[in-house]
Design a protein around this motif. Structure first.
Motif: not given
Length: 581
Positions: A140-148, A216-219, A247-250
């Protein structure tokens, strides 16, 4: 280490960049060691003449690596919200939100440089979702999370998120090894976080990029929560090196996140800084950390990991440094050269040794997923006290011990508000990293003769119902003083676990000192062995202190047995030994 920035990396290029700073250190710091030694049958200077290719690569790599330092600080951010009067900076990325770098992120010694994070299209984070039914996964690329939605993700399962660190990426095998271990033993969602293009750069730029990666991970996780039913309490972030702080920032941005496991969190730019800058216990409901490379950073090729505790429980296998099987990187090339090993193999060997201690945390955690060995660790004031057998108790409330690795969340202190509990254990080399730990207690009777003490060594060999043997030199470091009616405790470890121990062979060796008395025998009343890995976790301990993991040995009816110098006696396991003496 300093590595140059990248957008598209092949394995050879990535390998070269990982070797860049190491090559520089080996050539500059290792010349004195090389002088006067034969290398490939010639002198050190002849060897250096044979390095034109490495020299050119080093020059080009360093030249490219230094270039980003002189770029404008805000040039790589997509949008910069502004600079506050106190010197803090904010960088915004549209739908991802903003990164606020307060004054906490600056320290004249521990963090003197803060670069702006890169652009999203340059870092190019990719999420790969895997499961038992789809072990290959969907990228799943950063610019198309709907692919999940095309993946096998199921919100009913626990979700393991694996985050690599600096100099790591899609070509590193540990992510594949860890995900295979999970999918072979558990029904979980696996999410790989690939930020290769943001990690194979100058270290301080990778540190900056880690903040963007956390956004990116949080989003993405919030999108899974809002669109596919992901429960934050079911999320387990597993980060190595810089990935631990990511991980801590997330965790700061997702309330109620279940767990974070930090695998040797990166030390440079993070140690001794405020909790807002690094991983800390407030980032998840439970935070466990494994430290394996906390030696001094001035030991070249070592010391990449934090020493300070940053979780609810922090594990320090082998004191958190100098792991078995890991060599000093600077020693590798010259030793290999003296054996007339090819130059290519020399550099490959050094590359493998760089970060050996640092990546051991990953290997230990991965092994804990599939191993039956418990990886028991105990709270102690120091590793020396632990190895002396002074800390083999879980304490009154049971929080003084825990299982390192995947099952650390079974710690009895979880959810009680306790944090920064430091636990020590020992570990070996692959493939048997885990060690079973035992306490052996020896009780002596009256020593014959006028001399009431003996100086010597004790050896034991335990034999189980299958005829397997495990032998321990109880006094391996130096001879021990034994006196009448004394009790002695020894702490030992073994690769295998022993179940039903039937008998023990005990050998006594007297230490000769000047004019020797004729009385050299030792009076052995009884001996006990208990597996401290299982004993403290069981609540079936009787008032007398026995459990099914403790075995007692003595002569028939509990009478003392005399062991002559250099002789061996055999004792049988018997319940009649209990309470004797």
């Amino acid at each position: 280490m300093l590595l140059l920035p990248s957008h598209s990396l092949g394995k050879q290029e990535a390998s070269l960049r990982r070797l860049c700073m190491m090559s520089f250190l080996v050539v500059s710091l290792g010349l004195r060691e090389a002088q006067g030694h034969e290398i490939f049958g010639s002198t050190a200077m002849d060897f250096l003449k044979g390095l034109p290719e490495v020299g050119r690569a080093l020059k080009n790599t360093l030249q490219a690596a230094l270039a980003p330092i002189f770029q404008p600080r805000g040039a790589t951010a997509q949008s910069r919200a502004g600079t506050a009067g106190d010197g803090s900076h904010t960088y915004c990325y549209g739908e991802l939100g903003c990164i606020a770098m307060s004054r906490d992120f600056y320290h004249p010694i521990h963090r003197p440089i803060n670069l702006a994070p890169g652009k999203r299209e340059d870092v190019r984070v990719t999420f790969t979702i895997k499961s038992k039914e789809d072990p290959v996964g969907v990228a799943v690329p950063w610019n198309d999370v709907r692919k999940a939605k095309e993946s096998s993700f199921k919100p009913s399962r626990k979700t393991k998120v694996i985050i690599h660190g600096f100099m790591n990426g899609r070509d590193m095998p540990f992510m594949e090894d860890m995900s295979k271990a999970f999918l072979s033993n558990y029904d979980v969602n696996i999410i790989w976080i690939d930020w290769t293009d943001g990690s194979l750069v100058l270290y301080n730029r990778a540190v900056a990029n880690s903040l963007l990666v956390s956004l990116e991970i949080t989003h993405f996780l919030k999108w899974l929560r809002d669109n596919m039913g992901l429960n934050p309490a079911d999320i387990h972030l597993i980060g190595h090196s810089l990935g631990s702080h990511i991980a801590g920032y997330v965790g700061e941005k997702i309330p109620g996140l279940g767990r974070i496991t930090g695998l040797d969190p990166a030390e440079p730019f993070f140690q001794h800084l405020p909790s807002t800058v690094r991983l800390d216990p407030s980032d998840a409901n439970f935070v466990d950390v494994i430290h394996t490379d906390s030696d001094s950073i001035f030991n070249i090729g070592q010391g990449f990991g934090l020493r300070q505790p940053v979780g609810h429980v922090d594990f320090y296998p082998n004191d958190g440094k100098r792991q078995p099987g890991c060599e000093a990187p600077l020693a590798v090339p010259f030793r290999r050269m003296s054996r007339k090993t090819s130059l290519k193999n020399v550099w490959n060997a050094v590359e493998n040794m760089i970060g050996c201690n640092h990546k051991r945390a990953v290997e230990l955690f991965t092994d804990s997923i599939k191993s039956q060995c418990p990886y028991m660790a105990f709270h102690c004031d120091s590793y020396e006290d632990y190895m002396s057998g002074k800390c083999l108790s879980c304490g009154v409330d049971g929080t003084g011990c825990a299982l390192m690795g995947l099952h650390a969340d079974t710690w009895r202190g979880a959810g009680t508000g306790k944090e920064l509990v430091q636990l020590f254990t020992s570990a070996g080399t692959a493939p048997n990293f885990c060690r079973y730990h035992y306490q052996i207690v020896v009780e002596l009777g009256d020593l014959p003769g006028t001399e009431r003490d003996r100086l010597g060594k004790l050896y034991t060999t335990f034999i189980d119902g299958d005829g397997r043997k495990m032998t321990f030199d109880l006094t391996s470091k130096h001879p021990k003083q034994f006196t009448s009616r004394s009790h002695h405790s020894f702490f030992v470890e073994n690769e295998e676990n022993f179940g039903d121990v039937r008998e023990v062979e005990v050998k006594w060796a007297m230490e000769r000192r000047g004019s020797q008395s004729t009385q050299t025998s030792l009076s052995l009343q009884k001996l006990a062995i208990r597996n401290v890995d299982t004993y403290p976790l069981k609540e079936s301990v009787s008032r007398q202190g026995r459990s099914e993991s403790t075995f007692f040995f003595c002569e028939k009816y509990g009478a003392p047995v005399m062991i002559a110098d250099q002789e061996t006696v055999t004792l049988k396991a018997s319940s009649s030994c209990f309470g004797s003496g």
